[in-house]
Motif scaffolding. Structure first.
Motif, PDB file in Angstrom:
ATOM      1  N   ALA A 100       0.768  -1.180   0.111  1.00 16.02           N
ATOM      2  CA  ALA A 100       0.066  -0.001   0.080  1.00 16.02           C
ATOM      3  C   ALA A 100       0.987   1.083  -0.101  1.00 16.02           C
ATOM      4  O   ALA A 100       0.398   2.456  -0.389  1.00 16.02           O
ATOM      5  CB  ALA A 100      -0.935   0.057   1.052  1.00 16.02           C
ATOM      6  N   GLN A 101       1.875   1.099   0.627  1.00 19.26           N
ATOM      7  CA  GLN A 101       3.053   2.380   0.850  1.00 19.26           C
ATOM      8  C   GLN A 101       4.279   1.751   0.276  1.00 19.26           C
ATOM      9  O   GLN A 101       4.637   0.532   0.563  1.00 19.26           O
ATOM     10  CB  GLN A 101       3.104   2.825   2.099  1.00 19.26           C
ATOM     11  CG  GLN A 101       1.851   3.254   2.578  1.00 19.26           C
ATOM     12  CD  GLN A 101       1.246   4.521   2.175  1.00 19.26           C
ATOM     13  OE1 GLN A 101       2.058   5.362   1.787  1.00 19.26           O
ATOM     14  NE2 GLN A 101       0.023   4.623   2.417  1.00 19.26           N
ATOM     15  N   GLY A 102       5.066   2.689  -0.759  1.00 21.04           N
ATOM     16  CA  GLY A 102       6.421   2.183  -1.001  1.00 21.04           C
ATOM     17  C   GLY A 102       6.823   2.958  -2.134  1.00 21.04           C
ATOM     18  O   GLY A 102       6.468   4.052  -2.539  1.00 21.04           O
ATOM     19  N   SER A 103       7.626   2.416  -2.948  1.00 25.15           N
ATOM     20  CA  SER A 103       8.417   2.986  -4.152  1.00 25.15           C
ATOM     21  C   SER A 103       8.331   1.824  -5.185  1.00 25.15           C
ATOM     22  O   SER A 103       8.765   0.753  -5.022  1.00 25.15           O
ATOM     23  CB  SER A 103       9.619   3.359  -3.579  1.00 25.15           C
ATOM     24  OG  SER A 103      10.703   2.573  -3.269  1.00 25.15           O
ATOM     25  N   VAL A 104       8.174   2.205  -6.395  1.00 27.45           N
ATOM     26  CA  VAL A 104       8.253   1.388  -7.637  1.00 27.45           C
ATOM     27  C   VAL A 104       9.077   2.204  -8.467  1.00 27.45           C
ATOM     28  O   VAL A 104       8.834   3.546  -8.974  1.00 27.45           O
ATOM     29  CB  VAL A 104       6.646   1.304  -8.081  1.00 27.45           C
ATOM     30  CG1 VAL A 104       6.803   0.431  -9.214  1.00 27.45           C
ATOM     31  CG2 VAL A 104       5.900   0.721  -7.186  1.00 27.45           C
ATOM     32  N   LEU A 105       9.798   1.320  -9.278  1.00 30.43           N
ATOM     33  CA  LEU A 105      10.770   1.562 -10.452  1.00 30.43           C
ATOM     34  C   LEU A 105       9.987   1.052 -11.532  1.00 30.43           C
ATOM     35  O   LEU A 105      10.086   0.104 -11.474  1.00 30.43           O
ATOM     36  CB  LEU A 105      12.153   1.294 -10.180  1.00 30.43           C
ATOM     37  CG  LEU A 105      13.023   1.443 -11.358  1.00 30.43           C
ATOM     38  CD1 LEU A 105      13.078   3.134 -12.006  1.00 30.43           C
ATOM     39  CD2 LEU A 105      14.528   0.924 -11.327  1.00 30.43           C
ATOM     40  N   GLU A 106       9.749   1.719 -12.646  1.00 32.87           N
ATOM     41  CA  GLU A 106       9.358   1.288 -13.856  1.00 32.87           C
ATOM     42  C   GLU A 106      10.309   1.432 -14.876  1.00 32.87           C
ATOM     43  O   GLU A 106      10.832   2.393 -15.415  1.00 32.87           O
ATOM     44  CB  GLU A 106       7.933   1.863 -14.335  1.00 32.87           C
ATOM     45  CG  GLU A 106       7.298   1.118 -15.651  1.00 32.87           C
ATOM     46  CD  GLU A 106       6.110   1.920 -16.149  1.00 32.87           C
ATOM     47  OE1 GLU A 106       5.556   1.500 -17.152  1.00 32.87           O
ATOM     48  OE2 GLU A 106       5.598   3.024 -15.581  1.00 32.87           O
ATOM     49  N   ALA A 107      10.580   0.248 -15.528  1.00 35.21           N
ATOM     50  CA  ALA A 107      11.775   0.040 -16.596  1.00 35.21           C
ATOM     51  C   ALA A 107      11.033   0.177 -17.928  1.00 35.21           C
ATOM     52  O   ALA A 107      10.012  -0.421 -18.194  1.00 35.21           O
ATOM     53  CB  ALA A 107      12.641  -1.184 -16.473  1.00 35.21           C
ATOM     54  N   ALA A 108      11.586   0.783 -18.833  1.00 31.25           N
ATOM     55  CA  ALA A 108      10.901   0.933 -20.285  1.00 31.25           C
ATOM     56  C   ALA A 108       9.533   1.548 -20.173  1.00 31.25           C
ATOM     57  O   ALA A 108       8.538   0.709 -20.846  1.00 31.25           O
ATOM     58  CB  ALA A 108      11.051  -0.471 -20.959  1.00 31.25           C
ATOM     59  N   SER A 109       9.435   2.630 -19.688  1.00 35.84           N
ATOM     60  CA  SER A 109       7.905   3.072 -19.407  1.00 35.84           C
ATOM     61  C   SER A 109       7.452   3.580 -20.816  1.00 35.84           C
ATOM     62  O   SER A 109       6.250   3.808 -20.735  1.00 35.84           O
ATOM     63  CB  SER A 109       8.131   4.455 -18.535  1.00 35.84           C
ATOM     64  OG  SER A 109       8.274   3.965 -17.131  1.00 35.84           O
ATOM     65  N   GLY A 110       8.287   3.702 -21.877  1.00 31.17           N
ATOM     66  CA  GLY A 110       7.524   4.085 -23.247  1.00 31.17           C
ATOM     67  C   GLY A 110       6.944   5.641 -23.044  1.00 31.17           C
ATOM     68  O   GLY A 110       7.488   6.491 -22.453  1.00 31.17           O
ATOM     69  N   SER A 111       5.611   5.554 -23.426  1.00 29.32           N
ATOM     70  CA  SER A 111       4.978   6.948 -23.489  1.00 29.32           C
ATOM     71  C   SER A 111       4.698   7.309 -22.243  1.00 29.32           C
ATOM     72  O   SER A 111       4.517   8.700 -21.922  1.00 29.32           O
ATOM     73  CB  SER A 111       3.587   6.732 -24.224  1.00 29.32           C
ATOM     74  OG  SER A 111       2.797   6.137 -23.566  1.00 29.32           O
ATOM     75  N   GLY A 112       4.680   6.656 -21.172  1.00 32.63           N
ATOM     76  CA  GLY A 112       4.188   6.991 -19.640  1.00 32.63           C
ATOM     77  C   GLY A 112       2.771   6.908 -19.399  1.00 32.63           C
ATOM     78  O   GLY A 112       2.386   7.318 -18.355  1.00 32.63           O
ATOM     79  N   GLU A 113       2.098   6.560 -20.237  1.00 35.49           N
ATOM     80  CA  GLU A 113       0.712   6.596 -20.073  1.00 35.49           C
ATOM     81  C   GLU A 113       0.220   5.561 -19.073  1.00 35.49           C
ATOM     82  O   GLU A 113      -0.623   5.826 -18.169  1.00 35.49           O
ATOM     83  CB  GLU A 113       0.008   6.202 -21.170  1.00 35.49           C
ATOM     84  CG  GLU A 113      -1.651   6.007 -21.363  1.00 35.49           C
ATOM     85  CD  GLU A 113      -2.275   6.115 -22.700  1.00 35.49           C
ATOM     86  OE1 GLU A 113      -3.469   6.288 -22.824  1.00 35.49           O
ATOM     87  OE2 GLU A 113      -1.347   6.006 -23.693  1.00 35.49           O
ATOM     88  N   HIS A 114       1.144   4.207 -18.892  1.00 36.75           N
ATOM     89  CA  HIS A 114       0.754   3.411 -17.950  1.00 36.75           C
ATOM     90  C   HIS A 114       1.313   4.304 -16.442  1.00 36.75           C
ATOM     91  O   HIS A 114       0.320   3.802 -15.505  1.00 36.75           O
ATOM     92  CB  HIS A 114       1.714   2.129 -17.953  1.00 36.75           C
ATOM     93  CG  HIS A 114       0.936   1.117 -18.978  1.00 36.75           C
ATOM     94  ND1 HIS A 114       1.355  -0.210 -19.117  1.00 36.75           N
ATOM     95  CD2 HIS A 114      -0.545   1.293 -19.246  1.00 36.75           C
ATOM     96  CE1 HIS A 114       0.404  -0.831 -19.900  1.00 36.75           C
ATOM     97  NE2 HIS A 114      -0.655   0.094 -20.018  1.00 36.75           N
ATOM     98  N   ALA A 115       2.407   4.760 -16.641  1.00 34.75           N
ATOM     99  CA  ALA A 115       2.899   5.208 -15.176  1.00 34.75           C
ATOM    100  C   ALA A 115       1.950   6.255 -14.606  1.00 34.75           C
ATOM    101  O   ALA A 115       1.659   6.129 -13.445  1.00 34.75           O
ATOM    102  CB  ALA A 115       4.218   6.008 -15.417  1.00 34.75           C
ATOM    103  N   ALA A 116       1.344   7.230 -15.590  1.00 37.91           N
ATOM    104  CA  ALA A 116       0.266   8.184 -15.082  1.00 37.91           C
ATOM    105  C   ALA A 116      -0.936   7.256 -14.502  1.00 37.91           C
ATOM    106  O   ALA A 116      -1.457   7.781 -13.524  1.00 37.91           O
ATOM    107  CB  ALA A 116       0.014   9.094 -15.931  1.00 37.91           C
ATOM    108  N   THR A 117      -1.232   6.483 -15.187  1.00 46.55           N
ATOM    109  CA  THR A 117      -2.561   5.740 -14.664  1.00 46.55           C
ATOM    110  C   THR A 117      -2.320   4.952 -13.379  1.00 46.55           C
ATOM    111  O   THR A 117      -3.247   4.930 -12.780  1.00 46.55           O
ATOM    112  CB  THR A 117      -2.989   4.808 -15.873  1.00 46.55           C
ATOM    113  OG1 THR A 117      -3.281   5.342 -17.058  1.00 46.55           O
ATOM    114  CG2 THR A 117      -4.126   3.764 -15.419  1.00 46.55           C
ATOM    115  N   PHE A 118      -1.233   4.215 -13.178  1.00 47.14           N
ATOM    116  CA  PHE A 118      -1.044   3.432 -12.108  1.00 47.14           C
ATOM    117  C   PHE A 118      -0.732   4.427 -10.927  1.00 47.14           C
ATOM    118  O   PHE A 118      -0.928   4.005  -9.719  1.00 47.14           O
ATOM    119  CB  PHE A 118       0.175   2.639 -12.452  1.00 47.14           C
ATOM    120  CG  PHE A 118      -0.200   1.671 -13.509  1.00 47.14           C
ATOM    121  CD1 PHE A 118      -1.430   1.116 -13.824  1.00 47.14           C
ATOM    122  CD2 PHE A 118       0.871   0.885 -14.048  1.00 47.14           C
ATOM    123  CE1 PHE A 118      -1.648   0.102 -14.807  1.00 47.14           C
ATOM    124  CE2 PHE A 118       0.648   0.007 -14.990  1.00 47.14           C
ATOM    125  CZ  PHE A 118      -0.685  -0.401 -15.490  1.00 47.14           C
ATOM    126  N   ALA A 119       0.006   5.456 -11.095  1.00 44.33           N
ATOM    127  CA  ALA A 119       0.384   6.398 -10.143  1.00 44.33           C
ATOM    128  C   ALA A 119      -0.885   6.967  -9.560  1.00 44.33           C
ATOM    129  O   ALA A 119      -1.126   7.171  -8.310  1.00 44.33           O
ATOM    130  CB  ALA A 119       1.316   7.402 -10.543  1.00 44.33           C
TER     131      ALA A 119
END
Length: 211
Positions: free
Chosen positions: A37-56
């Protein structure tokens, strides 16, 4: 930025694709069930960043750090970050899985990577596993991989056979990787396979934990 999806540019410079929108919900459901529930995530090869924004946005207790070696991708990630206004979506790193000099020191609670292993040389997958072994917390750090994989015990779907042929025609160093080869690399880094989950469109989610 390596991508086989159709990509469109939004007015603010963010890149978007139907595939990213289509698979985000299914991936998020798995991540939500297995990330802390709390912590830090590193995403490798994020590409466009659409997933990063959605998941964050969906996982506000996690600090999400996207990354990509492509300048084009990092510009798109920055646009998604501005658009979202999220404080837990960090600036993108210029991380190249095949170049240890670009890796952060960590530690991170999780490393997430989607659709990279088949559109990069095998050395990038080897580097990704080395990266996971270096930056994930021990014990219990999570490595989550999403994408199409070969499995000796399961016939490859016709669509994935055609996809693999297409990849290799573009670059002989690309192609679908064998799940057991991935697991061998993971174990060498102290990562134990904990879940193999069938996903839509003949993809898999593979989860590993540090010991």
């Amino acid at each position: 930025m390596h991508s086989l999806d159709s990509i469109a540019a939004l007015p603010d410079g963010a890149l978007t694709s139907p595939a990213a929108r289509r698979n985000a919900e299914a991936i998020l459901a798995v991540l939500r069930a297995h990330l802390p529930a709390q912590g830090s995530v590193l995403e490798a090869a994020s590409g466009s960043g659409e997933h990063a924004a959605t998941f964050a946005a969906a996982l506000p207790g996690l600090d999400w750090t996207p990354s990509d070696p492509s300048t084009e991708a990092r510009h798109s990630i920055a646009a998604w970050t501005r658009q979202s206004g999220l404080t837990n979506l960090r600036p993108a790193l210029a991380l190249d899985a095949a170049d240890a000099d670009t890796w952060p020191s960590g530690p991170f609670d999780a490393l997430y990577c989607a659709n990279m292993t088949h559109i990069s040389p095998w050395s990038a997958t080897e580097g990704l596993m080395d990266l996971a072994g270096r930056v994930l917390r021990r014990p219990g750090g999570l490595l989550a991989l999403y994408g199409p994989y070969r499995e000796a015990e399961t016939p490859l779907a016709a669509s994935n056979v055609a996809f693999d042929d297409s990849l290799k025609s573009r670059n002989p160093a690309w192609g679908l990787r064998d799940r057991h080869d991935i697991e061998t690399l993971a174990r060498a880094q102290g990562l134990v396979p904990t879940l193999r989950l069938a996903m839509p469109a003949n993809n898999l989610m593979l989860l590993f934990r540090t010991v």
